[in-house]
Design an enzyme around this catalytic site. Structure first.
Site, PDB file in Angstrom:
ATOM      1  N   ILE A   1       0.855  -1.188   0.000  1.00  0.00           N
ATOM      2  CA  ILE A   1       0.000   0.000   0.000  1.00  0.00           C
ATOM      3  C   ILE A   1       0.888   1.235   0.000  1.00  0.00           C
ATOM      4  O   ILE A   1       1.898   1.293   0.711  1.00  0.00           O
ATOM      5  CB  ILE A   1      -0.975   0.006   1.194  1.00  0.00           C
ATOM      6  CG1 ILE A   1      -1.979   1.152   1.052  1.00  0.00           C
ATOM      7  CG2 ILE A   1      -0.254   0.048   2.533  1.00  0.00           C
ATOM      8  CD1 ILE A   1      -3.195   1.016   1.939  1.00  0.00           C
TER       9      ILE A   1
ATOM     10  N   GLY B   1       5.351  12.861   4.597  1.00  0.00           N
ATOM     11  CA  GLY B   1       5.273  11.756   5.545  1.00  0.00           C
ATOM     12  C   GLY B   1       3.947  11.028   5.406  1.00  0.00           C
ATOM     13  O   GLY B   1       3.531  10.688   4.301  1.00  0.00           O
TER      14      GLY B   1
ATOM     15  N   ALA C   1      -8.950  19.274   2.361  1.00  0.00           N
ATOM     16  CA  ALA C   1      -7.976  18.727   1.404  1.00  0.00           C
ATOM     17  C   ALA C   1      -8.148  17.230   1.195  1.00  0.00           C
ATOM     18  O   ALA C   1      -7.960  16.720   0.079  1.00  0.00           O
ATOM     19  CB  ALA C   1      -6.562  19.032   1.893  1.00  0.00           C
TER      20      ALA C   1
ATOM     21  N   GLU D   1      -4.948  -2.191  11.031  1.00  0.00           N
ATOM     22  CA  GLU D   1      -3.488  -2.143  11.000  1.00  0.00           C
ATOM     23  C   GLU D   1      -2.931  -1.840  12.392  1.00  0.00           C
ATOM     24  O   GLU D   1      -1.992  -2.506  12.856  1.00  0.00           O
ATOM     25  CB  GLU D   1      -3.011  -1.083  10.014  1.00  0.00           C
ATOM     26  CG  GLU D   1      -1.499  -0.909  10.001  1.00  0.00           C
ATOM     27  CD  GLU D   1      -1.034   0.148   9.020  1.00  0.00           C
ATOM     28  OE1 GLU D   1       0.176   0.392   8.972  1.00  0.00           O
ATOM     29  OE2 GLU D   1      -1.873   0.721   8.297  1.00  0.00           O
ATOM     30  N   ARG D   2      -3.500  -0.863  13.060  1.00  0.00           N
ATOM     31  CA  ARG D   2      -3.008  -0.497  14.392  1.00  0.00           C
ATOM     32  C   ARG D   2      -3.205  -1.632  15.389  1.00  0.00           C
ATOM     33  O   ARG D   2      -2.364  -1.879  16.260  1.00  0.00           O
ATOM     34  CB  ARG D   2      -3.721   0.772  14.858  1.00  0.00           C
ATOM     35  CG  ARG D   2      -3.304   2.003  14.060  1.00  0.00           C
ATOM     36  CD  ARG D   2      -4.210   3.180  14.290  1.00  0.00           C
ATOM     37  NE  ARG D   2      -3.782   4.332  13.500  1.00  0.00           N
ATOM     38  CZ  ARG D   2      -4.607   5.165  12.876  1.00  0.00           C
ATOM     39  NH1 ARG D   2      -5.912   4.964  12.938  1.00  0.00           N
ATOM     40  NH2 ARG D   2      -4.137   6.179  12.185  1.00  0.00           N
TER      41      ARG D   2
END
Length: 268
Positions: free
Chosen positions: A126, A134, A182, A247-248
């Site tokens: 990914i 970052g 954004a 994921e965490r």
């Protein structure tokens, strides 16, 4: 399922089988793989043959429709090997990237990609992190511009796990500029390895996790089919925020397993 009850007999039988697989086919080679700074493709295929990749996938796509506890076992047992880069690669593939494909790809794409993800024939990555921003996903700079029945992608990603060896990558791109907020301009697009304009740099030098092929990737007028958009345009940030929770969780599980292993080796 209550946390106290997730270790069912089926889960623990799966653990015993997976632990034996690691001891037999993986652990004897880990030091050499770490030295070579690469996980061989045969590892992925062996994992797939034994049903240890993406066990949660429906059977029609090569999985076992297994409960989440099976994924936890894979995460824990890989963490207990002490080679955290190996766990990172597997978790990125099985528990981070492939869920996007299963949730968002169309039926034809699922049939084309998911069986290979389960068998180890297709390795995934990914693309989120960029050199200039970052992991500030709302402000990423990689762009995807619609051109007829294609997207033309330009940009750069870095610190991408499985980046060198991946066969496809789910790429976070900006498909709309000037959106407020954004993050409303972010979308997810699948790019397959070998696509002209998709360039892989050599693995990055790191302090640890050498067995994991963390890479810097470049996209230079990379043209991919418009159908490779996952979900809807402008919804990529929302998809990422939803899936990052898993994921965490897997990172926490692995850290706990590794800490327990360290403690066990330290005690007399």
């Amino acid at each position: 399922m209550p946390a106290a009850n997730w270790r069912t007999p089926d889960v623990e039988t799966f653990r015993t089988t997976f632990r034996a697989f690691l001891a037999r086919e993986v652990v004897p080679h880990l030091t050499e793989w770490e030295r070579q700074r690469r996980t061989p493709r045969e590892f992925w295929k062996a994992m797939g043959r034994s049903g240890f990749l993406c066990p949660w996938l429906p059977e029609e796509y090569g999985g076992s429709a297994a409960e989440f506890g099976m994924s936890v076992v894979v995460c824990e047992e890989l963490g207990r090997t002490g080679f955290m880069g190996l766990q990172t690669g597997v978790s990125v593939h099985s528990d981070i990237v492939v869920p996007y494909l299963e949730q968002l790809a169309d039926d034809e794409q699922k049939k084309r990609w998911l069986p290979g993800c389960a068998s180890g024939e297709i390795l995934t990555a990914i693309g989120m992190t960029e050199p200039s921003v970052g992991s500030d996903l709302a402000n990423l700079k990689t762009t995807a511009v619609r051109d007829g029945d294609s997207w033309i992608i330009n940009g750069q990603k870095t610190f991408i796990s499985n980046g060198v060896d991946c066969d496809l990558i789910v790429l976070a791109c900006r498909t709309e500029t000037g959106t407020v907020p954004a993050h409303a301009g972010v979308s997810l697009i699948v790019v397959e390895s070998g696509t002209p304009g998709f360039l892989k740099a050599r693995p990055l030098e790191k302090m640890g996790q050498h067995i994991q092929d963390t890479a810097e990737l470049f996209f230079e007028d990379c043209r991919v089919p418009a159908a490779n958009l996952l979900g809807s345009t402008g919804q990529g940030f929302r998809y990422l925020m939803q899936n990052l929770q898993r994921e965490r969780l897997m990172i926490a599980i692995t850290a706990q397993a590794a800490a327990e292993q360290i403690l066990a080796k330290t005690l007399p």
